[in-house]
Design a protein around this motif. Structure first.
Motif, PDB file in Angstrom:
ATOM      1  N   PRO A 195       0.797  -1.207   0.041  1.00 25.29           N
ATOM      2  CA  PRO A 195       0.029  -0.013  -0.046  1.00 25.29           C
ATOM      3  C   PRO A 195       0.829   1.225   0.132  1.00 25.29           C
ATOM      4  N   PRO A 196       0.414   2.522  -0.657  1.00 27.79           N
ATOM      5  CA  PRO A 196       1.156   3.584  -0.403  1.00 27.79           C
ATOM      6  C   PRO A 196       1.323   4.126   1.115  1.00 27.79           C
ATOM      7  N   GLY A 197       2.634   4.720   1.124  1.00 27.95           N
ATOM      8  CA  GLY A 197       2.776   5.279   2.578  1.00 27.95           C
ATOM      9  C   GLY A 197       4.391   5.422   2.697  1.00 27.95           C
ATOM     10  N   ARG A 198       4.866   5.677   3.660  1.00 28.51           N
ATOM     11  CA  ARG A 198       6.262   5.997   3.955  1.00 28.51           C
ATOM     12  C   ARG A 198       6.756   4.599   4.854  1.00 28.51           C
ATOM     13  N   TYR A 199       7.971   3.814   4.384  1.00 28.58           N
ATOM     14  CA  TYR A 199       8.198   2.740   4.961  1.00 28.58           C
ATOM     15  C   TYR A 199       9.646   2.635   5.413  1.00 28.58           C
ATOM     16  N   VAL A 200       9.998   1.872   6.438  1.00 25.13           N
ATOM     17  CA  VAL A 200      11.405   1.581   6.835  1.00 25.13           C
ATOM     18  C   VAL A 200      11.623  -0.039   6.150  1.00 25.13           C
ATOM     19  N   PHE A 201      12.605  -0.065   5.365  1.00 24.84           N
ATOM     20  CA  PHE A 201      12.909  -1.402   4.791  1.00 24.84           C
ATOM     21  C   PHE A 201      14.412  -1.939   5.374  1.00 24.84           C
ATOM     22  N   SER A 202      14.322  -3.068   5.763  1.00 24.52           N
ATOM     23  CA  SER A 202      15.572  -3.808   6.213  1.00 24.52           C
ATOM     24  C   SER A 202      15.879  -5.005   5.560  1.00 24.52           C
ATOM     25  N   ALA A 203      17.243  -5.044   5.457  1.00 20.64           N
ATOM     26  CA  ALA A 203      17.662  -6.366   4.921  1.00 20.64           C
ATOM     27  C   ALA A 203      18.230  -7.406   5.831  1.00 20.64           C
ATOM     28  N   TRP A 204      18.259  -8.720   5.465  1.00 15.10           N
ATOM     29  CA  TRP A 204      18.738  -9.591   6.545  1.00 15.10           C
ATOM     30  C   TRP A 204      19.246 -10.560   5.820  1.00 15.10           C
ATOM     31  N   LEU A 205      20.477 -11.218   6.227  1.00 12.84           N
ATOM     32  CA  LEU A 205      21.041 -12.522   6.051  1.00 12.84           C
ATOM     33  C   LEU A 205      21.124 -13.573   7.308  1.00 12.84           C
ATOM     34  N   LEU A 206      20.186 -14.384   7.217  1.00 11.82           N
ATOM     35  CA  LEU A 206      19.719 -15.134   8.330  1.00 11.82           C
ATOM     36  C   LEU A 206      19.228 -14.162   9.352  1.00 11.82           C
ATOM     37  N   GLU A 207      19.777 -14.286  10.577  1.00 12.09           N
ATOM     38  CA  GLU A 207      19.572 -13.182  11.647  1.00 12.09           C
ATOM     39  C   GLU A 207      20.374 -12.016  11.604  1.00 12.09           C
ATOM     40  N   LYS A 208      21.104 -11.582  10.967  1.00 14.07           N
ATOM     41  CA  LYS A 208      21.907 -10.541  10.686  1.00 14.07           C
ATOM     42  C   LYS A 208      21.384  -9.536   9.932  1.00 14.07           C
ATOM     43  N   LYS A 209      21.240  -8.375  10.536  1.00  9.75           N
ATOM     44  CA  LYS A 209      20.812  -7.178   9.773  1.00  9.75           C
ATOM     45  C   LYS A 209      21.781  -6.601   8.987  1.00  9.75           C
ATOM     46  N   LEU A 210      21.605  -6.334   7.464  1.00  9.90           N
ATOM     47  CA  LEU A 210      22.491  -5.823   6.887  1.00  9.90           C
ATOM     48  C   LEU A 210      22.393  -4.363   6.503  1.00  9.90           C
ATOM     49  N   GLY A 211      21.434  -3.788   6.878  1.00 10.93           N
ATOM     50  CA  GLY A 211      20.892  -2.514   6.417  1.00 10.93           C
ATOM     51  C   GLY A 211      19.479  -1.939   6.657  1.00 10.93           C
ATOM     52  N   GLU A 212      19.464  -0.819   6.736  1.00  7.40           N
ATOM     53  CA  GLU A 212      17.888  -0.216   6.907  1.00  7.40           C
ATOM     54  C   GLU A 212      17.964   1.189   5.978  1.00  7.40           C
ATOM     55  N   LEU A 213      16.752   1.148   5.396  1.00  7.29           N
ATOM     56  CA  LEU A 213      16.666   2.212   4.462  1.00  7.29           C
ATOM     57  C   LEU A 213      15.022   2.867   4.521  1.00  7.29           C
ATOM     58  N   GLU A 214      15.008   4.076   4.638  1.00  6.00           N
ATOM     59  CA  GLU A 214      13.684   4.642   4.989  1.00  6.00           C
ATOM     60  C   GLU A 214      13.271   5.217   3.424  1.00  6.00           C
ATOM     61  N   MET A 215      12.102   4.880   3.010  1.00  4.51           N
ATOM     62  CA  MET A 215      11.847   5.291   1.576  1.00  4.51           C
ATOM     63  C   MET A 215       9.933   5.579   1.430  1.00  4.51           C
ATOM     64  N   PRO A 216       9.836   6.656   0.882  1.00  7.33           N
ATOM     65  CA  PRO A 216       8.528   6.809   0.655  1.00  7.33           C
ATOM     66  C   PRO A 216       8.049   5.842  -0.611  1.00  7.33           C
ATOM     67  N   ILE A 217       6.635   5.306  -0.694  1.00  6.06           N
ATOM     68  CA  ILE A 217       6.243   4.675  -1.600  1.00  6.06           C
ATOM     69  C   ILE A 217       4.741   5.011  -2.255  1.00  6.06           C
ATOM     70  N   GLY A 218       4.942   5.083  -3.495  1.00  6.12           N
ATOM     71  CA  GLY A 218       3.570   5.422  -4.283  1.00  6.12           C
ATOM     72  C   GLY A 218       2.985   6.661  -3.833  1.00  6.12           C
ATOM     73  N   LEU A 219       3.648   7.733  -3.274  1.00  5.03           N
ATOM     74  CA  LEU A 219       3.110   8.967  -2.639  1.00  5.03           C
ATOM     75  C   LEU A 219       2.368   9.768  -4.062  1.00  5.03           C
ATOM     76  N   GLU A 220       2.958   9.614  -5.222  1.00  2.00           N
ATOM     77  CA  GLU A 220       2.174  10.454  -6.195  1.00  2.00           C
ATOM     78  C   GLU A 220       1.428   9.618  -7.177  1.00  2.00           C
ATOM     79  N   GLY A 221       0.907   8.172  -6.425  1.00  2.76           N
ATOM     80  CA  GLY A 221       0.063   7.432  -7.436  1.00  2.76           C
ATOM     81  C   GLY A 221       0.771   6.557  -8.348  1.00  2.76           C
ATOM     82  N   GLN A 222       1.957   6.163  -8.049  1.00  2.00           N
ATOM     83  CA  GLN A 222       2.679   5.410  -9.084  1.00  2.00           C
ATOM     84  C   GLN A 222       2.102   4.112  -8.954  1.00  2.00           C
ATOM     85  N   GLN A 223       2.145   3.022  -9.859  1.00  2.00           N
ATOM     86  CA  GLN A 223       1.876   1.847  -9.717  1.00  2.00           C
ATOM     87  C   GLN A 223       3.205   0.927  -9.621  1.00  2.00           C
ATOM     88  N   SER A 224       4.352   1.436  -9.835  1.00  2.00           N
ATOM     89  CA  SER A 224       5.646   0.643  -9.583  1.00  2.00           C
ATOM     90  C   SER A 224       6.439   1.489  -9.245  1.00  2.00           C
TER      91      SER A 224
END
Length: 235
Positions: A195-224
């Motif tokens: 769904p559109p919104g502002r998200y915090v993404f995280s990447a994991w290798l098993l239980e090790k966190k590899l990174g975190e990234l905040e990103m707005p998603i679909g705020l201008e009506g984008q389909q992808s």
């Protein structure tokens, strides 16, 4: 009363985390969030210094009403992920209400972060309303959008495969578990609708966190939307 609230929180948490699907219809989830927002506003109104919190609660209520007026009148109107978000927001607001304390004069007190959390909820609901308006202007039949979000993972200036991608609305970033988990690990790409919104993404290798990234998603009506996600250096 506290035990009852705690039991309700535990049930919602377990159903969301374990079943992976919302236990409520969109309309039911929206009504619950509206009721909780009204309760939060009334409690915040008991203390003049909590004006910003009361304002955020009002905005949560208003934005949820607007979204339900536009969608959710039949099961086909709204993807289930929208109900998942509203149900999780409701759980968060109930938690704020449950831990509310009182000062020496008996007035209700809140944690400092509560204002920011509720403001983030209101902003995300506003973003969803804006995005659905944009989508309705060009889309038929009448349905709310999900944004196809492709994540590209890389590390050490090279593509990296094998990361598990999770994400959660920014308002819930300190409330584990993450609300959405990508079904497929990165190869180095992986895609999921959100769904559109502002998200915090995280990447994991098993239980090790590899990174975190905040990103707005679909705020201008984008389909992808595509995200380049740099990971911590992999040894």
């Amino acid at each position: 009363m506290f035990k009852l609230i705690f039991a309700c929180l535990l049930i919602v948490f377990c159903r969301t985390a374990c079943a992976g699907e919302p236990d409520l219809s969109f309309q039911a989830a929206a009504r619950n969030l509206q009721d909780s927002a009204v309760a939060l506003r009334e409690r915040a109104d008991e203390r003049p210094t909590q004006g910003p919190l009361a304002a955020s609660a009002d905005e949560i209520y208003r934005q949820t009403v607007e979204l339900t007026d536009r969608f959710g009148h039949t099961p086909a109107d709204l993807p289930a992920d929208y109900a998942t978000v509203l149900s999780a927001y409701n759980t968060k607001v109930i938690g704020i209400l449950a831990r509310t304390g009182t000062d020496d004069k008996g007035a209700k007190t809140f944690a400092p972060e509560d204002v920011q959390v509720t403001r983030d909820m209101a902003l995300d609901l506003e973003a969803a309303n804006h995005a659905t308006k944009e989508a309705l202007a060009i889309a038929e039949p009448r349905s709310a959008p999900l944004v196809s979000v492709t994540v590209h993972t890389y590390a050490n200036n090279k593509d990296f495969s094998g990361a598990r991608i999770e994400c959660t609305p920014r308002a819930l970033k300190n409330t584990p578990p993450n609300l959405f988990v990508y079904e497929h690990i990165s190869s180095p790409f992986t895609t999921r609708p959100l769904p559109p919104g502002r998200y915090v993404f995280s990447a994991w290798l098993l239980e090790k966190k590899l990174g975190e990234l905040e990103m707005p998603i679909g705020l201008e009506g984008q389909q992808s939307q595509s995200i380049d996600f740099p990971l911590a250096a992999i040894q």
